[in-house]
Scaffold this motif. Structure first.
Motif, mmCIF file in Angstrom:
data_model
loop_
_atom_site.group_PDB
_atom_site.id
_atom_site.type_symbol
_atom_site.label_atom_id
_atom_site.label_comp_id
_atom_site.label_asym_id
_atom_site.label_seq_id
_atom_site.Cartn_x
_atom_site.Cartn_y
_atom_site.Cartn_z
ATOM 1 N N UNK A 1 0.805 -1.124 -0.098
ATOM 2 C CA UNK A 1 0.009 0.062 0.049
ATOM 3 C C UNK A 1 0.727 1.314 0.205
ATOM 4 N N UNK A 2 1.908 1.147 0.854
ATOM 5 C CA UNK A 2 2.750 2.536 0.845
ATOM 6 C C UNK A 2 3.432 2.675 -0.390
ATOM 7 N N UNK A 3 3.915 1.367 -1.131
ATOM 8 C CA UNK A 3 4.690 1.631 -2.357
ATOM 9 C C UNK A 3 3.725 2.103 -3.392
ATOM 10 N N UNK A 4 2.294 1.569 -3.392
ATOM 11 C CA UNK A 4 1.435 2.245 -4.372
ATOM 12 C C UNK A 4 1.167 3.668 -4.009
ATOM 13 N N UNK A 5 1.083 4.124 -2.901
ATOM 14 C CA UNK A 5 0.690 5.520 -2.408
ATOM 15 C C UNK A 5 1.896 6.386 -3.032
ATOM 16 N N UNK A 6 3.109 6.001 -2.542
ATOM 17 C CA UNK A 6 4.117 6.543 -3.286
ATOM 18 C C UNK A 6 4.162 6.817 -4.757
ATOM 19 N N UNK A 7 3.732 5.850 -5.614
ATOM 20 C CA UNK A 7 3.596 5.869 -6.945
ATOM 21 C C UNK A 7 2.363 7.076 -7.303
ATOM 22 N N UNK A 8 1.299 6.934 -6.445
ATOM 23 C CA UNK A 8 0.204 7.554 -6.683
ATOM 24 C C UNK A 8 0.548 9.298 -6.528
ATOM 25 N N UNK A 9 1.461 9.536 -5.299
ATOM 26 C CA UNK A 9 1.806 10.842 -5.159
ATOM 27 C C UNK A 9 2.686 11.242 -5.936
ATOM 28 N N UNK A 10 3.734 10.449 -6.615
ATOM 29 C CA UNK A 10 4.632 10.822 -7.653
ATOM 30 C C UNK A 10 3.801 11.255 -8.709
ATOM 31 N N UNK A 11 2.752 10.570 -9.037
ATOM 32 C CA UNK A 11 2.076 10.780 -10.197
ATOM 33 C C UNK A 11 1.271 11.963 -10.284
ATOM 34 N N UNK A 12 0.835 12.188 -8.977
ATOM 35 C CA UNK A 12 -0.142 13.237 -8.685
ATOM 36 C C UNK A 12 0.734 14.626 -8.670
ATOM 37 N N UNK A 13 1.818 14.597 -8.011
ATOM 38 C CA UNK A 13 2.660 15.743 -8.108
ATOM 39 C C UNK A 13 2.892 16.306 -9.537
ATOM 40 N N UNK A 14 3.370 15.119 -10.377
ATOM 41 C CA UNK A 14 3.768 15.516 -11.546
ATOM 42 C C UNK A 14 2.653 16.071 -12.469
ATOM 43 N N UNK B 1 -7.126 19.149 -8.935
ATOM 44 C CA UNK B 1 -5.538 19.239 -8.612
ATOM 45 C C UNK B 1 -5.487 19.364 -7.272
ATOM 46 N N UNK B 2 -6.421 20.097 -6.525
ATOM 47 C CA UNK B 2 -6.335 20.295 -4.871
ATOM 48 C C UNK B 2 -6.472 18.971 -4.392
ATOM 49 N N UNK B 3 -7.391 18.081 -5.213
ATOM 50 C CA UNK B 3 -7.649 16.794 -4.491
ATOM 51 C C UNK B 3 -6.391 15.920 -4.671
ATOM 52 N N UNK B 4 -5.619 15.980 -5.756
ATOM 53 C CA UNK B 4 -4.436 15.202 -6.176
ATOM 54 C C UNK B 4 -3.296 15.605 -5.310
ATOM 55 N N UNK B 5 -3.315 16.994 -4.880
ATOM 56 C CA UNK B 5 -2.257 17.391 -4.117
ATOM 57 C C UNK B 5 -2.474 17.082 -2.503
ATOM 58 N N UNK B 6 -3.781 16.717 -2.235
ATOM 59 C CA UNK B 6 -4.149 16.174 -0.869
ATOM 60 C C UNK B 6 -4.088 14.749 -0.769
#
Length: 290
Positions: A197-210, A256-261
């Motif tokens: 879950x953490x690895x998936x979240x990190x991938x989501x955060x990286x994608x969302x940030x980009x 985008x606000x959701x993605x950043x949150x």
């Protein structure tokens, strides 16, 4: 001396000689009998000594065996893993206290001599069927076998266990039963799921940030041009379309606000078997994306 006297003397001497001869034969028989009795006594004494030695050896062996069984029982109950063993008919022939108390919640005397199907109060039928199927696979292979399955423990929780099964062979090399050692994988599996879950979240955060980084500048430009168009087209028939465009721009900003949150990994079904990020659940931003 008369003839009769000589005859009498001769008869007497013959009788005495014959009696002496018989006496000697009797003495020989007596001596032979004594030797036989001595030999029999000696053999009996040897047999008694051998029996005493055998009895002593047997008692010593029995004591060693009793001590060995006590050692094995202590060893089994010292091992923190649940352990049980069955005969070829699937009947419990022994287990340690961990298996009895923590897994089944029964005393060992209530387990030994029973089949899993007879312990449905402590072991659900579906799990008993799973264990029986896997044990059958092990018996067919007549070799070491492992499988992972849930276990209904005495506290009411189902925990993940790794079963390590091994066949018990008789003198002819035929399978006479099985022994099983259980290893609790619940915490390990939970940690693995958390890591995934953490690895998936990190991938989501990286994608969302980009995505946010790449969208913000063109989104600001579109928003600015839209405001200019709204001011210049005030009262124009195209103004309602500009207002709808502005609404969609605001919606994009909410996204985008959701993605950043985003703070956790949550998904929802999309187009059949596909899953996508559920921004409403994954983000801490309160605005709801529709």
């Amino acid at each position: 001396m008369t003839v009769f006297l000589w005859i009498a003397i001769a008869v007497f001497l013959l009788a005495a000689g014959w009696g002496l001869h018989l006496l000697r034969l009797q003495n020989r028989k007596i001596r032979k009998l004594k030797r036989s009795l001595l030999e029999a006594h000696h053999k009996t004494h040897q047999q008694q000594e051998t029996h005493t030695e055998s009895l002593t050896h047997w008692e010593q062996t029995e004591e060693k065996l009793r001590g060995f069984l006590q050692l094995m029982d202590t060893l089994l109950n010292t091992i923190p893993n649940p352990i049980y063993y069955k005969d070829s008919q699937g009947v419990y022939q022994g287990c340690n206290k961990v298996f009895a108390k923590q897994v089944l919640g029964l005393t060992r005397d209530r387990i030994i001599g029973k089949r899993p199907q007879e312990l449905t109060d402590a072991m659900p039928a579906d799990l008993a069927a799973v264990y029986q199927r896997e044990e059958h696979i092990m018996l067919e292979k007549a070799d070491f076998h492992t499988f992972e399955a849930p276990v209904q423990c005495a506290d009411g929780q189902r925990r993940d266990f790794l079963f390590s099964l091994a066949p018990v062979l008789d003198r002819e090399g035929q399978v006479d039963g099985s022994v099983a050692v259980l290893a609790d994988l619940t915490e390990k599996n939970r940690a693995a799921r958390h890591r995934i879950q953490k690895e998936k979240l990190e991938g989501v955060l990286e994608t969302a940030g980009a995505v946010c980084h790449e969208l913000n500048q063109p989104l600001q430009a579109i928003s600015g041009y839209t405001e200019l168009m709204a001011m210049k087209l005030d009262g124009h028939e195209a103004r309602p379309y500009i207002d709808k465009l502005t609404t969609q721009i605001e919606r994009m900003r909410d996204i985008t606000d959701k993605l950043q949150g985003v703070t956790r990994y949550e998904t929802k079904d999309y187009a059949g078997n596909t899953k996508i990020i559920d921004l409403n659940k994954a983000s801490t931003t309160e605005k709801i994306i529709r």
